[in-house]
Design a protein around this motif. Sequence first.
Motif, mmCIF file in Angstrom:
data_model
loop_
_atom_site.group_PDB
_atom_site.id
_atom_site.type_symbol
_atom_site.label_atom_id
_atom_site.label_comp_id
_atom_site.label_asym_id
_atom_site.label_seq_id
_atom_site.Cartn_x
_atom_site.Cartn_y
_atom_site.Cartn_z
ATOM 1 N N MET A 1 0.850 -1.193 0.000
ATOM 2 C CA MET A 1 0.000 0.000 0.000
ATOM 3 C C MET A 1 0.890 1.249 0.000
ATOM 4 N N ASP A 2 0.617 2.175 -0.882
ATOM 5 C CA ASP A 2 1.417 3.393 -1.046
ATOM 6 C C ASP A 2 1.281 4.290 0.185
ATOM 7 N N LEU A 3 2.443 4.650 0.782
ATOM 8 C CA LEU A 3 2.411 5.505 1.971
ATOM 9 C C LEU A 3 1.871 6.899 1.651
ATOM 10 N N ALA A 4 2.106 7.376 0.428
ATOM 11 C CA ALA A 4 1.585 8.693 0.050
ATOM 12 C C ALA A 4 0.058 8.681 0.052
ATOM 13 N N LEU A 5 -0.525 7.576 -0.411
ATOM 14 C CA LEU A 5 -1.982 7.464 -0.387
ATOM 15 C C LEU A 5 -2.494 7.422 1.045
ATOM 16 N N LEU A 6 -1.774 6.700 1.907
ATOM 17 C CA LEU A 6 -2.178 6.631 3.312
ATOM 18 C C LEU A 6 -2.092 8.006 3.981
ATOM 19 N N ARG A 7 -1.036 8.741 3.658
ATOM 20 C CA ARG A 7 -0.888 10.080 4.238
ATOM 21 C C ARG A 7 -2.045 10.976 3.815
ATOM 22 N N THR A 8 -2.407 10.916 2.550
ATOM 23 C CA THR A 8 -3.547 11.710 2.079
ATOM 24 C C THR A 8 -4.823 11.260 2.763
ATOM 25 N N PHE A 9 -4.997 9.951 2.896
ATOM 26 C CA PHE A 9 -6.198 9.418 3.536
ATOM 27 C C PHE A 9 -6.313 9.907 4.985
ATOM 28 N N VAL A 10 -5.235 9.831 5.751
ATOM 29 C CA VAL A 10 -5.264 10.246 7.154
ATOM 30 C C VAL A 10 -5.536 11.745 7.256
ATOM 31 N N THR A 11 -4.977 12.522 6.347
ATOM 32 C CA THR A 11 -5.210 13.964 6.369
ATOM 33 C C THR A 11 -6.677 14.281 6.100
ATOM 34 N N VAL A 12 -7.279 13.594 5.136
ATOM 35 C CA VAL A 12 -8.710 13.786 4.856
ATOM 36 C C VAL A 12 -9.539 13.365 6.065
ATOM 37 N N HIS A 13 -9.171 12.243 6.680
ATOM 38 C CA HIS A 13 -9.908 11.750 7.852
ATOM 39 C C HIS A 13 -9.873 12.770 8.976
ATOM 40 N N ARG A 14 -8.724 13.384 9.184
ATOM 41 C CA ARG A 14 -8.587 14.365 10.252
ATOM 42 C C ARG A 14 -9.276 15.689 9.905
ATOM 43 N N ALA A 15 -9.187 16.080 8.642
ATOM 44 C CA ALA A 15 -9.740 17.366 8.232
ATOM 45 C C ALA A 15 -11.244 17.303 8.007
ATOM 46 N N GLY A 16 -11.766 16.119 7.671
ATOM 47 C CA GLY A 16 -13.188 15.983 7.413
ATOM 48 C C GLY A 16 -13.626 16.605 6.100
ATOM 49 N N SER A 17 -12.670 16.864 5.215
ATOM 50 C CA SER A 17 -12.991 17.539 3.956
ATOM 51 C C SER A 17 -11.842 17.352 2.980
ATOM 52 N N PHE A 18 -12.168 17.066 1.717
ATOM 53 C CA PHE A 18 -11.146 16.990 0.682
ATOM 54 C C PHE A 18 -10.495 18.357 0.472
ATOM 55 N N THR A 19 -11.308 19.423 0.549
ATOM 56 C CA THR A 19 -10.793 20.770 0.313
ATOM 57 C C THR A 19 -9.784 21.167 1.386
ATOM 58 N N ARG A 20 -10.134 20.945 2.671
ATOM 59 C CA ARG A 20 -9.202 21.299 3.758
ATOM 60 C C ARG A 20 -7.956 20.424 3.707
ATOM 61 N N ALA A 21 -8.137 19.141 3.379
ATOM 62 C CA ALA A 21 -6.980 18.243 3.283
ATOM 63 C C ALA A 21 -6.042 18.690 2.167
ATOM 64 N N ALA A 22 -6.616 19.106 1.042
ATOM 65 C CA ALA A 22 -5.786 19.566 -0.077
ATOM 66 C C ALA A 22 -4.943 20.767 0.328
ATOM 67 N N ALA A 23 -5.548 21.692 1.074
ATOM 68 C CA ALA A 23 -4.807 22.864 1.532
ATOM 69 C C ALA A 23 -3.681 22.472 2.477
ATOM 70 N N LEU A 24 -3.944 21.520 3.363
ATOM 71 C CA LEU A 24 -2.926 21.080 4.309
ATOM 72 C C LEU A 24 -1.773 20.364 3.603
ATOM 73 N N LEU A 25 -2.094 19.620 2.547
ATOM 74 C CA LEU A 25 -1.088 18.821 1.847
ATOM 75 C C LEU A 25 -0.385 19.599 0.738
ATOM 76 N N GLY A 26 -0.939 20.762 0.371
ATOM 77 C CA GLY A 26 -0.371 21.510 -0.749
ATOM 78 C C GLY A 26 -0.690 20.872 -2.084
ATOM 79 N N LEU A 27 -1.823 20.196 -2.172
ATOM 80 C CA LEU A 27 -2.256 19.543 -3.406
ATOM 81 C C LEU A 27 -3.551 20.187 -3.890
ATOM 82 N N SER A 28 -3.928 19.877 -5.113
ATOM 83 C CA SER A 28 -5.225 20.313 -5.609
ATOM 84 C C SER A 28 -6.303 19.362 -5.087
ATOM 85 N N GLN A 29 -7.538 19.855 -5.015
ATOM 86 C CA GLN A 29 -8.624 18.983 -4.565
ATOM 87 C C GLN A 29 -8.814 17.783 -5.487
#
Length: 298
Positions: A1-29
């Motif tokens: 399992m790709d660790l980058a995918l897991l990191r994105t997943f955990v960030t979304v889980h914590r943020a409760g939003s794809f938009t907030r997670a994208a901002a935290l990760l520096g990625l696009s939604q």
Amino acid sequence: MDLALLRTFVTVHRAGSFTRAAALLGLSQPAVTSQIRTLERQLGRPLFLRQARGVTPTTIGDELAHKAAPHLDALVEIAETGPGDDSALRTLHLAGPPEFTAERALPALLGDDGQTFALRASFGNSEQTLEGLAAGHHDLAIGTARPRGALLTATPLCDEVHVLVAAPDWAKRAGVEKLHDTDASALEHLPVVEVHESLPFVARYWGSVFDASPAAPATVVAPDLRAVLACTIAGAGLAVLPRYLCAGALERGDVVALHDPPVPPLRTYFLVVRTGTLAMPHIARAHEALLRAAVAWN
């Protein structure tokens, strides 16, 4: 399992939003959405339920987050400090209510002889600080509400006693010696000083002690309890304040207690972390220092 995918997943889980997670990760939604879909395809199970505002984790999503998050946090710890590097000074990001954090938490942490971390503090109400903690903006939060779910872990810190106070002149005018345990009629015409128009402290006191609602609206509103105390000392009216905050003013006679109920209203503070992060030494050290200091606060 790709660790980058897991990191994105955990960030979304914590943020409760794809938009907030994208901002935290520096990625696009769209990039975040694509990574979550890829992970869901790999697992063969949905991880989030999409809603109008944000996302809610499925049972599988919660289970994966609780298993993966502590390990990802540990990897970040290693990446930032280097393996075996005990000399690096880690930064602790603390959030909490402004008065309690400034008057109690920060002195306790800065007075710890064994302090091994730098410190950054931010202020907010319980909802704001817990949201920020879940999203990864803070390491440790102080709140007055126990969070739900298993993502955050809360430990009772201390109880705060509330006191009904006013300047001595207002106490004389009100004739508080006539004030009964369950009758607030002597206080009806006193002006009120509060942190918000909704009278959160006064309304809680009136409901708990007098089984009634306050009769008067706020005359002065200042969104900081230290400002409320200053206005009360200046004669602006009555206020309900934490005992620790007004203890000095009571001792000096700048304000007097208008009431001494058999059971004073209390508010409980909690120390909250993301589940699993107490494995990080700087967070554990701060957590321990605050619990140790709180023994004298109760």
